[in-house]
Motif scaffolding. Structure first.
Motif, PDB file in Angstrom:
ATOM      1  N   SER A 197      31.248  27.712  -5.620  1.00 57.12           N
ATOM      2  CA  SER A 197      30.991  26.647  -6.585  1.00 57.12           C
ATOM      3  C   SER A 197      31.749  25.411  -6.155  1.00 57.12           C
TER       4      SER A 197
ATOM      5  N   LYS B  59      29.185  16.982 -11.390  1.00 55.64           N
ATOM      6  CA  LYS B  59      28.133  17.520 -10.537  1.00 55.64           C
ATOM      7  C   LYS B  59      28.625  18.893 -10.099  1.00 55.64           C
TER       8      LYS B  59
ATOM      9  N   THR C 289      27.594  22.340  -8.003  1.00 53.57           N
ATOM     10  CA  THR C 289      26.699  22.964  -7.037  1.00 53.57           C
ATOM     11  C   THR C 289      27.177  24.386  -6.793  1.00 53.57           C
TER      12      THR C 289
ATOM     13  N   THR D 222      26.337  27.773  -4.633  1.00 56.71           N
ATOM     14  CA  THR D 222      25.596  28.325  -3.498  1.00 56.71           C
ATOM     15  C   THR D 222      25.818  29.835  -3.485  1.00 56.71           C
TER      16      THR D 222
ATOM     17  N   THR E  92      22.055  23.100  -8.379  1.00 60.64           N
ATOM     18  CA  THR E  92      22.854  21.901  -8.630  1.00 60.64           C
ATOM     19  C   THR E  92      22.518  21.341 -10.007  1.00 60.64           C
TER      20      THR E  92
ATOM     21  N   SER F 214      23.849  18.164 -12.707  1.00 52.46           N
ATOM     22  CA  SER F 214      24.679  16.991 -12.981  1.00 52.46           C
ATOM     23  C   SER F 214      24.586  16.695 -14.469  1.00 52.46           C
TER      24      SER F 214
END
Length: 127
Positions: A39, A49, A51, A53, A60, A62
């Motif tokens: 993260s 924001k 993200t 993975t 993602t 925001s």
């Protein structure tokens, strides 16, 4: 404390049961159960924001604290929600799932998702 930084998952509890309950396909549950997500959080004032993975999947979102925004859930759906902040804790509700992200200390990020009394907890450490 600032949320900004990269965090790698160290442990998670109740992943398979919870993801099954929220409707994630079994093949994705099996793929995801052993993957260590990363993260990345960028915090600029009240704007974030985030993200995440996990293997080849990148999610993602925001958002600005207190403002309604469209967020993508872990199951892939897009939902309008408002993220609130209380100290070192961010909270939101997406499709009936309560999401809580908390900095329990300067280097530990705990994500908890709760649906109908069932919870999934993911603990990550700052990289």
């Amino acid at each position: 404390m600032s949320f900004s930084g990269k965090y790698q998952m160290e442990s998670h509890d109740n992943f398979e049961s919870f993801m099954e309950a929220v409707g994630l396909p079994d093949e994705l549950i099996q793929e995801g159960k052993d993957l260590k997500s990363i993260s990345e959080i960028e915090e600029t004032g009240d704007h974030f924001k985030v993200t995440v993975t996990t293997g080849t999947k990148i999610l993602t979102n925001s958002f600005t604290i207190g403002q309604e925004t469209e967020l993508e859930s872990p199951t892939g759906g897009k939902v309008n929600s408002v993220v609130m902040r209380e100290g070192n804790k961010l909270t939101a509700i997406l499709n009936g799932i309560e999401y809580v992200t908390e900095l329990t200390d300067a280097n530990t990020l705990v994500n908890t998702m709760t649906l109908s009394g069932m919870s999934y907890k993911r603990t990550s450490k700052r990289m």
